[in-house]
Design a protein around this motif. Structure first.
Motif, PDB file in Angstrom:
ATOM      1  N   TRP A  50       0.880  -1.171   0.000  1.00 17.50           N
ATOM      2  CA  TRP A  50       0.000   0.000   0.000  1.00 17.50           C
ATOM      3  C   TRP A  50       0.921   1.225   0.000  1.00 17.50           C
ATOM      4  O   TRP A  50       1.915   1.252   0.729  1.00 17.50           O
ATOM      5  N   LYS A  51       0.607   2.214  -0.800  1.00 18.28           N
ATOM      6  CA  LYS A  51       1.519   3.350  -0.912  1.00 18.28           C
ATOM      7  C   LYS A  51       0.766   4.659  -1.119  1.00 18.28           C
ATOM      8  O   LYS A  51      -0.433   4.679  -1.452  1.00 18.28           O
ATOM      9  N   ASP A  52       1.483   5.745  -0.927  1.00 17.26           N
ATOM     10  CA  ASP A  52       0.929   7.064  -1.226  1.00 17.26           C
ATOM     11  C   ASP A  52       0.499   7.100  -2.691  1.00 17.26           C
ATOM     12  O   ASP A  52       1.244   6.689  -3.576  1.00 17.26           O
ATOM     13  N   GLY A  53      -0.694   7.581  -2.909  1.00 15.80           N
ATOM     14  CA  GLY A  53      -1.194   7.695  -4.276  1.00 15.80           C
ATOM     15  C   GLY A  53      -2.301   8.718  -4.320  1.00 15.80           C
ATOM     16  O   GLY A  53      -2.107   9.875  -3.928  1.00 15.80           O
ATOM     17  N   LYS A  54      -3.477   8.299  -4.761  1.00 13.00           N
ATOM     18  CA  LYS A  54      -4.631   9.201  -4.751  1.00 13.00           C
ATOM     19  C   LYS A  54      -4.932   9.659  -3.335  1.00 13.00           C
ATOM     20  O   LYS A  54      -5.441  10.755  -3.108  1.00 13.00           O
ATOM     21  N   GLU A  55      -4.631   8.790  -2.408  1.00 12.29           N
ATOM     22  CA  GLU A  55      -4.752   9.156  -0.996  1.00 12.29           C
ATOM     23  C   GLU A  55      -3.478   8.722  -0.282  1.00 12.29           C
ATOM     24  O   GLU A  55      -2.876   7.705  -0.653  1.00 12.29           O
ATOM     25  N   PRO A  56      -3.022   9.478   0.695  1.00 14.84           N
ATOM     26  CA  PRO A  56      -1.777   9.135   1.398  1.00 14.84           C
ATOM     27  C   PRO A  56      -1.937   7.831   2.177  1.00 14.84           C
ATOM     28  O   PRO A  56      -3.056   7.394   2.461  1.00 14.84           O
ATOM     29  N   ILE A  57      -0.827   7.257   2.530  1.00 17.27           N
ATOM     30  CA  ILE A  57      -0.839   5.991   3.251  1.00 17.27           C
ATOM     31  C   ILE A  57      -1.607   6.107   4.569  1.00 17.27           C
ATOM     32  O   ILE A  57      -2.236   5.157   5.033  1.00 17.27           O
ATOM     33  N   GLU A  58      -1.596   7.313   5.154  1.00 18.89           N
ATOM     34  CA  GLU A  58      -2.298   7.525   6.418  1.00 18.89           C
ATOM     35  C   GLU A  58      -3.796   7.271   6.299  1.00 18.89           C
ATOM     36  O   GLU A  58      -4.454   6.938   7.290  1.00 18.89           O
TER      37      GLU A  58
END
Length: 278
Positions: A153-161
């Protein structure tokens, strides 16, 4: 009229979001961090920059596996702290074993780590062999080993948080799948063991029947031979009596011979070790 029920069963991710709304919010600053975070933070804050690995700073062995550039260390720690706290509220654990980090759900263990993604670029250094340099991308990832594959899972359309619920839901579903597979495996092996027990019991039964029949034949043979021996000894005694040759020595021998014949006869209840008595 019957009313149509338009409601749908919420997904596990939706249930997690509903139950842990506040816990899923990764704070801007660490607050009462978990002891695993405290240990990793101490190491990460003291480690130096190493250019050969894209400037990533790594936690030490025996700590949470975190690897990121200095600018992403705080994010990684806060994210992992939130992850650990939600996991524990849901009855799960995050542990360090054999210098690796694991998420433990219903007895199932998933190897995990949080790291910053690197980009590989061709090195400008002149060499006979093509070499590469690695540069940090600023993209934070969470990785888990599921079914022998790395799931990221990685930062993308939404951050990892914002993906905590999604991550935990996937791990829980995978743990449930592992549990089901283990139950099926245990059932399979139990059934196989029972089949093998039945087959072995049948083999043992047949082997015992063969052994018992051989013993029966042996006893019948010994009984017939014992009967023949008695007739033979009686004939010797009768002949000696008629010829007036029944000496004390012959009487002792006949007594010895009949004693051993009785011991040889399976139908005579005497000690069978009489055959070796002096």
């Amino acid at each position: 009229m019957n009313q149509i029920d338009n409601t749908t069963t919420p997904t596990l991710e939706e249930e997690i979001i509903e139950k842990h709304k506040e816990d899923l919010v990764v704070p801007d600053r660490l607050s009462n961090p978990d002891k695993l975070i405290v240990a990793a933070k101490k190491t990460l804050d003291s480690n130096k920059y190493y250019g050969y690995n894209g400037g990533l700073i790594s936690s030490s062995r025996g700590e949470l596996t975190i690897r990121a550039t200095k600018g992403n260390i705080s994010r990684a720690l806060r994210f992992m702290d939130a992850f650990i706290k939600v996991m524990r509220k849901r009855g799960h654990e995050v542990v360090i074993r054999n210098d690796e980090s694991y998420a433990v759900i219903r007895g199932e263990e998933f190897l995990i780590n949080c790291r910053e993604k690197l980009k590989r670029v061709e090195s400008e250094t002149k060499s006979t062999w093509q070499t590469y340099d690695y540069t940090a991308t600023g993209i934070l990832t969470f990785n888990a080993k599921i079914h022998f594959s790395n799931v990221e899972w990685k930062d993308g359309k939404e951050p990892i948080e914002k993906q905590l619920a999604k991550i935990i839901a996937r791990l829980e579903l995978s743990a449930e799948e592992y549990n089901q597979q283990r139950i099926e495996r245990e059932k399979y092996w139990a059934e196989r063991k029972e089949k093998e027990r039945i087959i072995q019991a049948e083999r043992d039964k047949k082997a015992k029947e063969v052994s018992d029949f051989r013993a029966l034949l042996q006893n019948a043979t010994q009984w017939r031979e014992a009967k023949m021996l008695r007739e033979y000894l009686d004939t010797i005694e009768q002949k000696a009596t008629v010829e007036n040759n029944l000496s004390d020595e012959l009487k002792n021998w006949l007594q010895w011979a009949r004693k051993r014949t009785d011991a040889y006869d399976p139908l005579v209840p005497v000690k069978k070790d009489a055959l070796v008595d002096s």
